[in-house]
Design a protein around this motif. Structure first.
Motif, PDB file in Angstrom:
ATOM      1  N   ASP A  55      48.076  38.252  48.211  1.00 12.47           N
ATOM      2  CA  ASP A  55      46.850  38.833  47.673  1.00 12.47           C
ATOM      3  C   ASP A  55      46.453  40.004  48.567  1.00 12.47           C
ATOM      4  OD1 ASP A  55      46.699  36.832  45.698  1.00 12.47           O
ATOM      5  OD2 ASP A  55      45.613  35.495  47.057  1.00 12.47           O
ATOM      6  N   ASP A  58      42.347  44.720  48.327  1.00 14.97           N
ATOM      7  CA  ASP A  58      41.481  45.295  47.291  1.00 14.97           C
ATOM      8  C   ASP A  58      40.802  44.205  46.462  1.00 14.97           C
ATOM      9  OD1 ASP A  58      43.464  44.357  45.552  1.00 14.97           O
ATOM     10  OD2 ASP A  58      44.055  46.340  44.847  1.00 14.97           O
ATOM     11  N   LYS A  60      42.040  42.513  44.071  1.00 16.99           N
ATOM     12  CA  LYS A  60      42.541  42.459  42.697  1.00 16.99           C
ATOM     13  C   LYS A  60      44.058  42.278  42.625  1.00 16.99           C
ATOM     14  CE  LYS A  60      39.067  45.871  41.476  1.00 16.99           C
ATOM     15  NZ  LYS A  60      38.863  47.271  41.152  1.00 16.99           N
ATOM     16  N   THR A  61      44.778  43.044  43.418  1.00 14.70           N
ATOM     17  CA  THR A  61      46.232  43.104  43.303  1.00 14.70           C
ATOM     18  C   THR A  61      46.884  41.878  43.940  1.00 14.70           C
ATOM     19  OG1 THR A  61      46.059  45.508  43.453  1.00 14.70           O
ATOM     20  CG2 THR A  61      48.254  44.566  43.712  1.00 14.70           C
ATOM     21  N   ASN A  84      50.231  42.128  39.068  1.00 14.97           N
ATOM     22  CA  ASN A  84      49.404  43.032  38.284  1.00 14.97           C
ATOM     23  C   ASN A  84      49.484  44.457  38.838  1.00 14.97           C
ATOM     24  OD1 ASN A  84      47.915  42.625  40.598  1.00 14.97           O
ATOM     25  ND2 ASN A  84      46.028  42.076  39.567  1.00 14.97           N
TER      26      ASN A  84
END
Length: 156
Positions: A55, A58, A60-61, A84
Motif C-alpha cells: 500500500d 498516497d 489509494k494505490t 489500481n
C-alpha cells in the motif's frame, strides 16, 4: 510489454543484501513511497507462491504481488497480478551479484503492460520515466537501509 532495468551497488555482503529483500512481507521498511506491506493468503514464508500487498503513501494505490521464482542469494521474480496503478500486469526481477566480499550489485528489471489502450501506449514514455525514477529510488533506499543496518538479521 515495456521493460526497464536499473541497478545499485550496495556496500554489504550478498547475504546481508539478500536478507533485506527476503523479508518479503515487510518490504515497507525501506522504500519511502510505501505505507505498508504484508503477506496475504496461506503461505507465510518467503518462497515461490508467497503473496503480499503493498500500500502506497498516497492512501489509494496498491499492488498485489506473487513470487514466481526464488533462487536464494541469486534472484527473486515477482509477478504483479492486481493493482489500481495504470498497469494491467507486471513483473519485477531482482538479481543479486557479489562484487567482492563486501559489495553486492542489485539489478532490477521491471516489465509491464500499460492500461488504457491507445492512451496507455501514448503515455508509455512518461510512464517509463516515472517508473525508472521510482525503481532507482527503491534500490537506493534499500542500499541506504542495508548500509545503515549492516548487522541486519531478518527472519524469512
Amino acid at each position: 510489454m515495456v521493460s526497464i532495468a536499473v541497478y545499485q551497488t550496495v556496500n554489504a555482503p550478498i547475504s546481508t543484501v539478500w536478507n533485506s529483500w527476503n523479508d518479503y512481507g515487510n518490504i515497507d521498511k525501506f522504500p519511502p513511497g510505501l505505507r505498508a506491506s504484508y503477506l496475504i493468503g496461506k503461505k507465510q514464508k518467503t518462497d515461490v507462491g508467497a503473496v503480499r500487498q503493498c500500500d502506497f503513501t498516497d492512501g489509494k494505490t496498491f499492488l498485489k504481488e506473487r513470487i514466481s521464482e526464488y533462487l536464494e542469494n541469486q534472484r527473486i521474480t515477482i509477478d504483479i497480478y492486481d493493482t489500481n496503478a495504470p498497469i494491467k500486469d507486471g513483473q519485477a526481477i531482482f538479481e543479486f551479484t557479489p562484487q567482492g566480499p563486501s559489495k553486492t550489485r542489485v539489478t532490477m528489471t521491471m516489465s509491464f503492460t500499460p492500461k488504457m489502450g491507445i492512451l496507455g501506449k501514448l503515455l508509455t514514455p512518461f510512464m517509463k520515466f516515472q517508473f525508472k525514477k521510482g525503481l532507482r529510488g527503491l534500490l537506493k533506499s534499500n542500499a541506504d537501509y542495508v548500509e545503515k543496518y549492516s548487522g541486519l538479521r531478518v527472519a524469512a
